[in-house]
Design a protein around this motif. Sequence first.
Motif, short mmCIF file in Angstrom:
data_model
loop_
_atom_site.label_atom_id
_atom_site.label_comp_id
_atom_site.label_asym_id
_atom_site.label_seq_id
_atom_site.Cartn_x
_atom_site.Cartn_y
_atom_site.Cartn_z
N PHE A 106 0.86 -1.18 0.00
CA PHE A 106 0.00 0.00 0.00
C PHE A 106 0.90 1.24 0.00
N PHE A 107 0.29 2.41 -0.02
CA PHE A 107 1.05 3.66 -0.03
C PHE A 107 1.84 3.82 1.26
N GLN A 108 2.98 4.49 1.14
CA GLN A 108 3.82 4.85 2.28
C GLN A 108 4.11 6.34 2.24
N ASN A 109 4.66 6.86 3.34
CA ASN A 109 4.96 8.29 3.41
C ASN A 109 5.85 8.76 2.26
N THR A 110 6.75 7.90 1.81
CA THR A 110 7.71 8.28 0.78
C THR A 110 7.12 8.31 -0.63
N ASP A 111 5.84 8.00 -0.77
CA ASP A 111 5.22 7.96 -2.11
C ASP A 111 4.63 9.31 -2.52
N PHE A 112 4.65 10.30 -1.63
CA PHE A 112 3.94 11.54 -1.91
C PHE A 112 4.91 12.70 -2.16
N PHE A 113 4.47 13.61 -3.07
CA PHE A 113 5.23 14.79 -3.45
C PHE A 113 6.62 14.42 -3.99
N ARG A 114 6.64 13.38 -4.81
CA ARG A 114 7.86 12.94 -5.49
C ARG A 114 7.72 13.08 -7.00
N ASN A 115 6.63 13.73 -7.43
CA ASN A 115 6.34 13.88 -8.86
C ASN A 115 6.25 12.52 -9.55
N GLU A 116 5.67 11.57 -8.85
CA GLU A 116 5.46 10.23 -9.39
C GLU A 116 4.00 9.84 -9.23
N LYS A 117 3.43 9.31 -10.28
CA LYS A 117 2.04 8.88 -10.26
C LYS A 117 1.99 7.39 -9.91
N LYS A 118 1.30 7.07 -8.80
CA LYS A 118 1.24 5.69 -8.33
C LYS A 118 -0.21 5.31 -8.02
N ALA A 119 -0.46 4.02 -8.06
CA ALA A 119 -1.82 3.52 -7.83
C ALA A 119 -1.77 2.20 -7.06
N VAL A 120 -2.77 2.01 -6.22
CA VAL A 120 -3.02 0.71 -5.59
C VAL A 120 -4.43 0.32 -6.01
N ILE A 121 -4.57 -0.85 -6.62
CA ILE A 121 -5.84 -1.21 -7.24
C ILE A 121 -6.34 -2.54 -6.72
N GLY A 122 -7.64 -2.76 -6.90
CA GLY A 122 -8.25 -4.01 -6.50
C GLY A 122 -7.84 -5.16 -7.41
N SER A 123 -8.01 -6.36 -6.90
CA SER A 123 -7.59 -7.55 -7.65
C SER A 123 -8.39 -7.74 -8.93
N GLY A 124 -9.59 -7.15 -9.02
CA GLY A 124 -10.42 -7.33 -10.21
C GLY A 124 -10.37 -6.18 -11.19
N VAL A 125 -9.43 -5.25 -11.02
CA VAL A 125 -9.34 -4.07 -11.89
C VAL A 125 -8.40 -4.36 -13.05
#
Length: 335
Positions: A106-125
């Motif tokens: 899942f997301f962590q503190n280091t994933d934000f304001f890094r100019n990187e687009k990230k996603a956590v998605i469901g198993s059926g997506v």
Amino acid sequence: MKFKISIENIYLFFLISVICLFVFSYENYQLKKNLIDKVSNDFYSEESEHLIIKGLSRDILRNVYNSSSKKDFILYKENINPEDNRVRAVILSGKIKSPPIIQGRFFQNTDFFRNEKKAVIGSGVDVKKLNNGDECYVFEDECYKVIGRIGTKFKSKLNTFVYLNLDEVNSTSVSFVLEEKKSENKLFSTASNKNLDIKIIDSEKKGTGRYLKQDRLTYILISILLLVIIVMNIFICQYWVYKKSINIAISFLIGIPNKYVYMNLFRKYISVTLLSVILSSLIFNLYTYIYFKSEFYENIIFTMLLNIILIIINCIFFVFCFILYSRMKKIKVLR
């Protein structure tokens, strides 16, 4: 007195194992109930606050996030996709319980304001496969790199949810959901911006939590079951000491020191109890790892504490039953 596999040791091992498994099974029921409650409530907790926030720009969000780095919170932004309310943006800090992880993280503190687009998605997506092997979730013609998959073993809407990092989502939506530990809505207390307008709105609670509340009858039944467990444990211990009482009397009669007899018998009892408790907890932790992987490490701590409590209780039962039976049987044998 050498330790041997006797019928009373087998009874003690089996019955204590059953009691431990019963206690652990109740905890497993609570884990599953809590998971179903949260999933049916869009994975929001009962303490979550629904907000309308106007004027929250990326710069203000960064300032709020940096000034709240020592707080434990998660902020969801809803309705970022008018055509699909299962797509949400999220930003978090600290130790926040994540949805059940199937793959990745899942997301962590280091994933934000890094100019990187990230996603956590469901198993059926459905996702787009990139040439380098990465998975990409496309939102508004932008590629968000998939860093984790979430979902449940049973069919649920969590399997179709999509979470994007909030700092990289440009949406006019003003609907937010905030969860804070020690919730007092202090996340935005440091944001002294006149253009920032925050309102708490009443929201009807969704999910099964409305119907699965613990009522007085449930607590009474739990209390009765605990009483039954305690009584069963006392009877088990009494039976075990009773079966050993003649050996105890003979040991006293032939001159073996009392202290040696007591400690040897105590070691035997605790050895069987430890084996029962440890085996039961291993079975329970294995089941938890398979079906509740996100709760596994917290559950290990719980079972360790519960094991200690069960062993201490059994020690108390042993001392009580030993005092009650051993001397009485000794007198009968000597007569």
